[in-house]
Design a protein around this motif. Structure first.
Motif, PDB file in Angstrom:
ATOM      1  N   SER A 165      16.038 -56.403 -26.604  1.00 51.16           N
ATOM      2  CA  SER A 165      16.208 -55.709 -25.238  1.00 51.16           C
ATOM      3  C   SER A 165      17.628 -55.719 -24.452  1.00 51.16           C
ATOM      4  O   SER A 165      18.448 -56.399 -25.067  1.00 51.16           O
ATOM      5  CB  SER A 165      15.201 -56.484 -24.104  1.00 51.16           C
ATOM      6  OG  SER A 165      15.831 -57.893 -23.768  1.00 51.16           O
ATOM      7  N   PRO A 166      17.958 -55.125 -23.367  1.00 50.46           N
ATOM      8  CA  PRO A 166      18.924 -55.103 -22.585  1.00 50.46           C
ATOM      9  C   PRO A 166      19.155 -56.901 -22.100  1.00 50.46           C
ATOM     10  O   PRO A 166      18.425 -57.808 -22.274  1.00 50.46           O
ATOM     11  CB  PRO A 166      18.916 -54.506 -21.237  1.00 50.46           C
ATOM     12  CG  PRO A 166      17.789 -53.418 -21.760  1.00 50.46           C
ATOM     13  CD  PRO A 166      16.886 -54.278 -22.897  1.00 50.46           C
ATOM     14  N   GLN A 210      29.265 -58.589 -20.876  1.00 49.41           N
ATOM     15  CA  GLN A 210      28.502 -58.301 -20.020  1.00 49.41           C
ATOM     16  C   GLN A 210      28.307 -59.315 -18.707  1.00 49.41           C
ATOM     17  O   GLN A 210      28.199 -59.005 -17.584  1.00 49.41           O
ATOM     18  CB  GLN A 210      26.997 -58.200 -20.306  1.00 49.41           C
ATOM     19  CG  GLN A 210      26.826 -56.988 -21.462  1.00 49.41           C
ATOM     20  CD  GLN A 210      25.485 -57.094 -21.907  1.00 49.41           C
ATOM     21  OE1 GLN A 210      24.957 -57.915 -22.454  1.00 49.41           O
ATOM     22  NE2 GLN A 210      24.896 -55.675 -22.154  1.00 49.41           N
ATOM     23  N   PRO A 215      16.903 -47.702 -24.212  1.00 48.78           N
ATOM     24  CA  PRO A 215      18.268 -48.411 -24.243  1.00 48.78           C
ATOM     25  C   PRO A 215      19.156 -48.025 -23.102  1.00 48.78           C
ATOM     26  O   PRO A 215      20.157 -48.723 -23.020  1.00 48.78           O
ATOM     27  CB  PRO A 215      18.933 -48.017 -25.586  1.00 48.78           C
ATOM     28  CG  PRO A 215      18.455 -46.643 -25.971  1.00 48.78           C
ATOM     29  CD  PRO A 215      16.952 -46.741 -25.441  1.00 48.78           C
ATOM     30  N   TRP A 266      18.890 -48.815 -19.989  1.00 47.53           N
ATOM     31  CA  TRP A 266      18.582 -49.564 -18.905  1.00 47.53           C
ATOM     32  C   TRP A 266      19.517 -50.866 -19.634  1.00 47.53           C
ATOM     33  O   TRP A 266      19.017 -51.603 -20.351  1.00 47.53           O
ATOM     34  CB  TRP A 266      17.192 -50.073 -18.429  1.00 47.53           C
ATOM     35  CG  TRP A 266      17.293 -51.169 -17.326  1.00 47.53           C
ATOM     36  CD1 TRP A 266      17.568 -50.677 -16.108  1.00 47.53           C
ATOM     37  CD2 TRP A 266      17.435 -52.464 -17.492  1.00 47.53           C
ATOM     38  NE1 TRP A 266      17.466 -51.800 -15.349  1.00 47.53           N
ATOM     39  CE2 TRP A 266      17.627 -52.889 -16.024  1.00 47.53           C
ATOM     40  CE3 TRP A 266      17.251 -53.395 -18.268  1.00 47.53           C
ATOM     41  CZ2 TRP A 266      17.295 -54.235 -15.752  1.00 47.53           C
ATOM     42  CZ3 TRP A 266      17.319 -54.488 -18.055  1.00 47.53           C
ATOM     43  CH2 TRP A 266      17.503 -55.207 -16.638  1.00 47.53           C
ATOM     44  N   ASN A 267      20.757 -51.006 -19.111  1.00 46.33           N
ATOM     45  CA  ASN A 267      21.615 -52.011 -19.668  1.00 46.33           C
ATOM     46  C   ASN A 267      22.510 -52.750 -18.869  1.00 46.33           C
ATOM     47  O   ASN A 267      23.616 -53.093 -18.987  1.00 46.33           O
ATOM     48  CB  ASN A 267      22.508 -51.471 -20.835  1.00 46.33           C
ATOM     49  CG  ASN A 267      23.288 -50.608 -20.493  1.00 46.33           C
ATOM     50  OD1 ASN A 267      23.322 -50.023 -19.462  1.00 46.33           O
ATOM     51  ND2 ASN A 267      23.955 -49.906 -21.309  1.00 46.33           N
ATOM     52  N   GLU A 280      24.057 -51.465 -16.200  1.00 49.58           N
ATOM     53  CA  GLU A 280      25.273 -50.947 -16.013  1.00 49.58           C
ATOM     54  C   GLU A 280      25.855 -51.000 -14.569  1.00 49.58           C
ATOM     55  O   GLU A 280      26.926 -50.900 -14.366  1.00 49.58           O
ATOM     56  CB  GLU A 280      25.382 -49.184 -16.493  1.00 49.58           C
ATOM     57  CG  GLU A 280      24.960 -49.073 -17.978  1.00 49.58           C
ATOM     58  CD  GLU A 280      26.286 -49.292 -18.510  1.00 49.58           C
ATOM     59  OE1 GLU A 280      27.317 -49.147 -18.081  1.00 49.58           O
ATOM     60  OE2 GLU A 280      26.164 -49.605 -19.897  1.00 49.58           O
TER      61      GLU A 280
END
Length: 339
Positions: A212-213, A242, A320, A322-323, A325
């Protein structure tokens, strides 16, 4: 031959105790690959330094003077060592020892790095499949922005931060945690009406079934003294970059800017800072002791976290896109609903 048997037995026992997981402390500025290679060299050095076995003996007939008559020569049976397997002839006995690295740390980060030696490399895959959380302390600096979100990056902007308070920061962190908790439930693919889902929620072990993210399971401010602030972050499926970007986005939500000055992993699954060997202890005996000390806990934790989960329902694979951002989109409840 007692000495030779003792030396061989020491080597066998040394290898037997080199199968498992242990944690090392990676300092900032050191590449994880260099850390792994250094550990391998130290292990090989320790293994090859074991007491060498006494060379085998063979009988040879040597020509020499006869006893009592030095003018005449005779063949005499003599026991001489066989040097074909001597270390100076064939080189060191151990030239490589495969070592695997778990969740990696980039060069700017520090903290707990889990390594697997021998058969322990397979346990690294089990750790990955268990989707265990990791803890970080992340230090931020208000008032400036850089091109790579790190304090040492190229400066692109300076801002004021006098309006930032601890209460404003805490509110933003609460929104972030709530948003990610909703995403965690979605990616776990759990049937929320099942008894197992209820039991997992009460134990706090709800985890995604697949990749997942980045998901944040907990975030709070440990210290606030503008321009500096220190966060504690529990998360999974993250990268250190991140986490730096998260600091940048928090700064934007505070109507200012912020850069990350430190990322330090304090826990990786069931390994903590207390388990991590410092550089001065990256030697054979310390690593053997660390592997043996961690083995019962590793077995128990992996068994508990890899148990098949019943009552789950298959959901479509998450997009993918939704990370995390943008922090603003990640804060709203709607940020998870469309995935």
């Amino acid at each position: 031959m007692r000495r030779g048997v003792r030396g061989a037995w020491a080597v066998v026992m040394g290898l037997a105790r080199l199968n498992g997981l242990f944690a090392a402390y990676k300092p900032p500025g050191l590449k994880w690959l260099h850390l792994r290679d250094t550990v391998e060299q130290q292990l090989l050095k320790g293994l090859n330094a074991a007491e060498p076995s006494v060379p085998e003996q063979r009988v040879r007939f040597l020509l020499g003077p006869m006893e009592g008559n030095e003018e005449e020569l005779a063949l005499t049976a003599t026991s001489v060592p066989t040097l074909t397997k001597h270390r100076l002839v064939c080189g060191p006995a151990f030239t490589s020892r495969k070592i695997g690295v778990g969740h990696r740390l980039d060069i700017q980060s520090s903290g707990v790095l889990v390594l697997g030696v021998g058969r322990g490399r397979r346990l690294l895959t089990d750790m990955y499949d268990a989707h265990l959380t990791k803890d970080y302390t992340v230090r931020g600096l208000l008032g400036k922005a850089t091109d790579d979100f790190h304090e040492d990056g190229r400066l692109v902007e300076k801002t004021t931060y006098d309006h930032v308070t601890r209460e404003k920061l805490d509110r933003i962190l609460a929104v972030i945690q709530g948003s990610h908790q909703k995403a965690l439930v979605m990616y776990s693919n759990l049937d929320l009406q099942s008894q197992e889902a209820y039991e997992m929620a009460t134990r706090g072990v709800i985890r995604p079934m697949n990749k997942s993210p980045m998901l944040i399971t907990g975030i709070r401010c440990l210290h606030f003294a503008p321009p500096e602030f220190l966060l504690e972050v529990q998360c999974m499926h993250e990268t250190q970059q991140q986490l730096r970007k998260l600091v940048h986005e928090i700064g934007l939500e505070l109507k200012t800017t912020a850069v990350c000055s430190q990322v330090r992993r304090t826990r990786d699954g069931f390994f903590t800072l207390d388990d991590a060997l410092l550089r001065t202890h990256w030697d054979l005996h310390s690593i053997q002791d660390a592997i043996q000390a961690a083995a019962p806990r590793v077995a128990a934790e992996l068994e508990k976290n890899l148990k098949p989960r019943l009552g789950t329902q298959e959901l479509p694979s998450p997009s993918p896109s939704w990370n995390s951002e943008g922090l603003s989109s990640a804060m709203g409840a709607g940020s998870c609903a469309g995935h």
